[in-house]
Design a protein around this motif. Structure first.
Motif, PDB file in Angstrom:
ATOM      1  N   PRO A   1     -12.130   2.399  -9.743  1.00 15.47           N
ATOM      2  CA  PRO A   1     -11.742   2.116  -8.349  1.00 15.47           C
ATOM      3  C   PRO A   1     -12.310   0.807  -7.811  1.00 15.47           C
ATOM      4  O   PRO A   1     -11.604   0.069  -7.108  1.00 15.47           O
ATOM      5  N   ALA A   2     -13.559   0.509  -8.109  1.00 11.82           N
ATOM      6  CA  ALA A   2     -14.168  -0.720  -7.594  1.00 11.82           C
ATOM      7  C   ALA A   2     -13.464  -1.956  -8.140  1.00 11.82           C
ATOM      8  O   ALA A   2     -13.313  -2.957  -7.429  1.00 11.82           O
TER       9      ALA A   2
ATOM     10  N   ARG B   1     -10.276  -2.013  -9.081  1.00 16.06           N
ATOM     11  CA  ARG B   1      -8.957  -2.055  -8.444  1.00 16.06           C
ATOM     12  C   ARG B   1      -9.057  -2.718  -7.074  1.00 16.06           C
ATOM     13  O   ARG B   1      -8.192  -3.508  -6.692  1.00 16.06           O
ATOM     14  N   ASP B   2     -10.109  -2.382  -6.335  1.00 17.93           N
ATOM     15  CA  ASP B   2     -10.296  -2.992  -5.018  1.00 17.93           C
ATOM     16  C   ASP B   2     -10.508  -4.498  -5.138  1.00 17.93           C
ATOM     17  O   ASP B   2      -9.964  -5.278  -4.352  1.00 17.93           O
ATOM     18  N   ARG B   3     -11.285  -4.892  -6.126  1.00 14.65           N
ATOM     19  CA  ARG B   3     -11.529  -6.325  -6.299  1.00 14.65           C
ATOM     20  C   ARG B   3     -10.245  -7.038  -6.741  1.00 14.65           C
ATOM     21  O   ARG B   3     -10.026  -8.188  -6.363  1.00 14.65           O
ATOM     22  N   GLU B   4      -9.413  -6.365  -7.504  1.00 13.13           N
ATOM     23  CA  GLU B   4      -8.146  -6.959  -7.926  1.00 13.13           C
ATOM     24  C   GLU B   4      -7.269  -7.270  -6.721  1.00 13.13           C
ATOM     25  O   GLU B   4      -6.609  -8.314  -6.665  1.00 13.13           O
ATOM     26  N   ILE B   5      -7.249  -6.359  -5.752  1.00 15.88           N
ATOM     27  CA  ILE B   5      -6.467  -6.570  -4.536  1.00 15.88           C
ATOM     28  C   ILE B   5      -6.958  -7.813  -3.809  1.00 15.88           C
ATOM     29  O   ILE B   5      -6.160  -8.643  -3.339  1.00 15.88           O
ATOM     30  N   VAL B   6      -8.264  -7.962  -3.718  1.00 15.51           N
ATOM     31  CA  VAL B   6      -8.850  -9.134  -3.058  1.00 15.51           C
ATOM     32  C   VAL B   6      -8.490 -10.404  -3.828  1.00 15.51           C
ATOM     33  O   VAL B   6      -8.195 -11.446  -3.233  1.00 15.51           O
TER      34      VAL B   6
END
Length: 220
Positions: A108-109, A111-116
């Motif tokens: 999950p962490a 994936r969140d960084r990928e969005i950023v």
């Protein structure tokens, strides 16, 4: 004295370990040992485990800033070419790209960084268009930036989700269509030196792009 492996080799070693035994289960010491570097060298080059996953993006973003900082006759086409450069990088080693994608999807962490990270590309394109096309409506800049980034990611996912290679021509055609839909696709030949010129532009073309093309055609 033994020469240290290039950062790309360390990235590949880390991704291989993450894919084989899990991101959380892999230590920096294991990555350093597999890559043939010291622990201190790893931290100096990357900073942490999550940083090594996105190291390619940091390099690419820096390269794109330099590329977009050059003079371009058509800013819209320049943004599309920047997308092509990113695609070529990951398509050069599709198996590594696929393993990286699998790792990111599982954490999950990450994936969140990928969005950023995706947003950073959009922001780079947005800021470039506003700078290259004075008077451009901010909605047109952010809209085109988001469109081409989404198109690129869609084609890239075709590559990393399947076993086959996806040629860059697939992306070029998709970006070509995106430019047409947005009303900024290069059209026709430049106007001649006539005293009177008649120009027809798509209804949806941003006003700043109309002005840019008229100025280029009239030599102003």
């Amino acid at each position: 004295m033994t020469e240290s492996p290039p950062p790309s080799a360390v990235v590949a070693a880390a991704i291989d370990l993450f894919a084989a035994q899990g991101f959380d289960q892999t230590s920096v010491e294991q990555i350093a040992r597999a890559a043939g570097v010291s622990r201190s060298t790893f931290f100096r080059q990357f900073g942490g485990k999550d940083d090594v996953v996105f190291a390619d993006h940091e390099l690419l973003l820096a390269q794109l800033r330099d590329y977009l900082g050059e003079a371009h006759d058509d800013p819209w086409a320049a943004v599309c070419e920047a997308c092509v450069q990113v695609f070529r990088h990951f398509a050069s080693d599709p198996e590594l790209a696929r393993r990286r994608y699998t790792v990111v999807r599982q954490v999950p962490a990450l994936r969140d960084r990928e969005i950023v990270t995706v947003f950073r590309y959009e922001r780079l394109f947005d800021e470039y268009l506003r700078s290259a096309l004075p008077g451009l409506d901010p909605l047109d800049a952010v809209g085109f930036a988001a469109l081409v980034t989404a198109v690129h990611n869609h084609v890239l996912r075709q590559l990393i989700r399947g076993p086959k290679r996806v040629p860059v021509t697939v992306l070029r055609r998709a970006l070509d269509d995106a430019m047409r839909r947005f009303g900024v696709h290069p059209a026709g030949s430049p106007a001649g030196a006539d005293d009177v010129a008649v120009a027809v532009f798509p209804r949806g073309m941003p006003a700043a792009e109309v002005a840019r093309r008229l100025g280029a055609a009239l030599g102003t």
